[in-house]
Design a protein around this motif. Structure first.
Motif, PDB file in Angstrom:
ATOM      1  N   PHE A 235     -17.317 -32.586  53.663  1.00  0.00           N
ATOM      2  CA  PHE A 235     -17.423 -31.634  53.134  1.00  0.00           C
ATOM      3  C   PHE A 235     -18.337 -30.486  52.606  1.00  0.00           C
ATOM      4  N   GLY A 240     -18.473 -27.505  51.525  1.00  0.00           N
ATOM      5  CA  GLY A 240     -18.697 -27.736  49.593  1.00  0.00           C
ATOM      6  C   GLY A 240     -19.908 -27.059  49.182  1.00  0.00           C
ATOM      7  N   LYS A 243     -18.896 -23.165  48.137  1.00  0.00           N
ATOM      8  CA  LYS A 243     -18.182 -23.068  46.731  1.00  0.00           C
ATOM      9  C   LYS A 243     -18.530 -23.066  45.423  1.00  0.00           C
ATOM     10  N   GLU A 245     -16.037 -23.122  43.352  1.00  0.00           N
ATOM     11  CA  GLU A 245     -14.914 -23.604  42.840  1.00  0.00           C
ATOM     12  C   GLU A 245     -15.299 -25.592  42.716  1.00  0.00           C
ATOM     13  N   TYR A 246     -16.094 -25.863  43.319  1.00  0.00           N
ATOM     14  CA  TYR A 246     -16.283 -26.836  43.186  1.00  0.00           C
ATOM     15  C   TYR A 246     -16.575 -28.125  42.261  1.00  0.00           C
ATOM     16  N   TRP A 247     -17.786 -26.873  41.266  1.00  0.00           N
ATOM     17  CA  TRP A 247     -19.180 -27.464  41.449  1.00  0.00           C
ATOM     18  C   TRP A 247     -19.138 -27.865  39.716  1.00  0.00           C
ATOM     19  N   ALA A 300     -19.307 -32.762  42.888  1.00  0.00           N
ATOM     20  CA  ALA A 300     -18.496 -31.583  43.732  1.00  0.00           C
ATOM     21  C   ALA A 300     -17.183 -32.425  44.453  1.00  0.00           C
ATOM     22  N   TYR A 301     -17.677 -33.090  45.144  1.00  0.00           N
ATOM     23  CA  TYR A 301     -16.845 -33.787  46.137  1.00  0.00           C
ATOM     24  C   TYR A 301     -15.897 -34.345  45.516  1.00  0.00           C
ATOM     25  N   ARG A 303     -14.245 -33.151  43.570  1.00  0.00           N
ATOM     26  CA  ARG A 303     -13.288 -32.306  43.177  1.00  0.00           C
ATOM     27  C   ARG A 303     -12.999 -32.154  44.390  1.00  0.00           C
ATOM     28  N   TRP A 304     -13.585 -32.031  45.443  1.00  0.00           N
ATOM     29  CA  TRP A 304     -12.886 -30.921  46.724  1.00  0.00           C
ATOM     30  C   TRP A 304     -11.816 -32.174  47.520  1.00  0.00           C
TER      31      TRP A 304
END
Length: 422
Positions: A235, A240, A243, A245-247, A300-301, A303-304
């Motif tokens: 990640f 990670g 970006k 978009e993951y958060w 976030a992890y 989602r990634w």
């Protein structure tokens, strides 16, 4: 160092006085490796100096048990109620939490005398025939002190990690077996339906674990293992932390404000990752569970990875039939260990507290305990998220499948990690 930890099986057979003595001895054993200078440090507002923990847990027994129930008892010091009250509004004013590290007095020696004085009073109280309500309050006090034993270790780690010397709390702690065969992740299938969660037994539980109630779950899968350092490195290396978009929005704002680039206690030195542990700075072991991540990082992890965090109900349904065993305080590691693949799902108890996607809210029909101790859990049911399962510094006779830990989503100094769901 020989540990005074009493196994869960033996603990169940002890008298209330023996249980009291074993818990109190463990708190002082945890502090044995400390230098006197270590007892006073407050490295951030969420951390309390070790000597404050020792005094506060004694204040709890003095205030809620000895003063109202032991005839003729006199408090050790008239100002200690102000210094060592944590958040009990009904009990009176208290010293500001962020300023606990400014108290050079009382000395460490005086606080140990305070503990001995309270212990003498409790021995007198526990030698008498007690009303069941008083016995229940003693048990609450013991579990309260066990919570502070865990906090002692998390706070000591933070205190020492902020020291540029990176001193070890205990250099004799065991290393992980880096030659172990990694446990392969599997997805465990749980059918949807109506389930009962919450506590309904006769043994001790905190009020926030009740009442038993029904929840409806859709079909779901739970990962058989925790997310490892190796997983989390992917990640990081995939950008990670760069970006958005993951958060979650608040998570991204916190990341930018705090300049997070990796979990707490990770250090990139000469091209390699190292991690601060209670044994000092050690090379990162990729097969260990990732630890000291916030809810924001865990989410976030997930989602990634194209997955999500479990709800606390999903976690509890999976954990209820599983024996309470694992890398808890009793193991003596004081650090997350690689999975051994002995159970499915593995490492539900111990190693790391597992973030859930559930907000910390009251169960239907929840009623806080009567009196000042009713402030213990209910008043914090706002802006907190639930964690489940205990960690490598949780006393083994303190945890249950229904146990609800809770912290703000930005919290990282706890031994908190990730299990995925889908």
């Amino acid at each position: 160092m020989t540990s005074p930890i009493v196994t869960s099986q033996l603990q169940a057979k002890l008298s209330l006085l023996e249980k009291y003595q074993s818990v109190r001895q463990l708190s002082e054993w945890i502090c044995q490796p400390l230098a006197v200078e270590d007892y006073v440090i407050q490295s951030m507002p969420d951390v309390s100096p070790p000597k404050w923990h020792l005094a506060h847990t004694s204040w709890f027994f003095e205030t809620f048990l000895l003063v109202p129930n032991l005839p003729g008892y006199e408090v050790f010091h008239p100002k200690f109620g102000y210094l060592f009250n944590s958040y009990y509004e009904a009990v009176g004013q208290r010293h500001p939490r962020p300023q606990r590290g400014l108290l050079s007095r009382p000395t460490v020696e005086e606080i140990y005398r305070y503990r001995a004085y309270v212990d003498e009073g409790m021995r007198s109280l526990l030698s008498q025939s007690l009303d069941p309500s008083v016995e229940s309050l003693v048990v609450l006090g013991l579990h309260h002190e066990q919570q502070h034993q865990e906090l002692l270790l998390t706070d000591i780690k933070h205190i020492l990690a902020l020291n540029p010397l990176r001193p070890a709390y205990r250099a004799d702690l065991p290393l992980s077996n880096t030659n172990a065969v990694p446990t392969k992740e599997q997805w465990l299938d749980y059918p949807g339906g109506l389930y009962s969660i919450g506590y309904d037994q006769n043994e001790f539980a905190f009020d926030n674990e009740s009442p038993l109630h029904k929840v409806y779950l859709h079909d779901y899968y739970l990962a058989s293992t925790l997310v490892t350092n190796s997983d989390y490195l992917e990640f990081i290396e995939a950008g990670g932390y760069q970006k958005s978009e993951y958060w979650l929005s608040e998570g991204w704002a916190t990341l930018q404000k705090e300049q997070w680039q990796a979990p707490l206690y990770w250090e990139h030195i000469d091209g390699n990752w190292w991690i601060m542990t209670l044994a000092g700075l050690r090379p990162l072991v990729e097969d260990e569970p990732v630890c000291h991540v916030s809810l924001f990082e865990a989410d976030a992890y997930a989602r990634w990875a194209g997955k999500r965090l479990p709800t606390e109900a999903e976690w509890e349904v999976a954990a209820t039939p599983v024996a309470i065993a694992g890398n808890l305080l009793e193991s003596g590691r004081l650090h997350p260990a690689p999975a051994v693949g002995a159970t499915r799902p593995d490492q539900l108890f111990g190693d790391v507290w597992e973030w859930t996607q559930s907000a910390y809210l009251p169960y239907p029909g929840f009623q806080p305990a009567a009196g000042a101790v009713g402030e213990y859990n209910g008043k914090f049911m706002c802006n907190q998220m639930v964690l489940r399962g205990g960690s490598c510094v949780t006393p083994p006779n303190h945890i249950r499948p229904t146990y609800r830990n809770f912290f703000p989503p930005s919290t990282r100094w706890q031994f908190s990690g990730i299990r995925l769901a889908k």
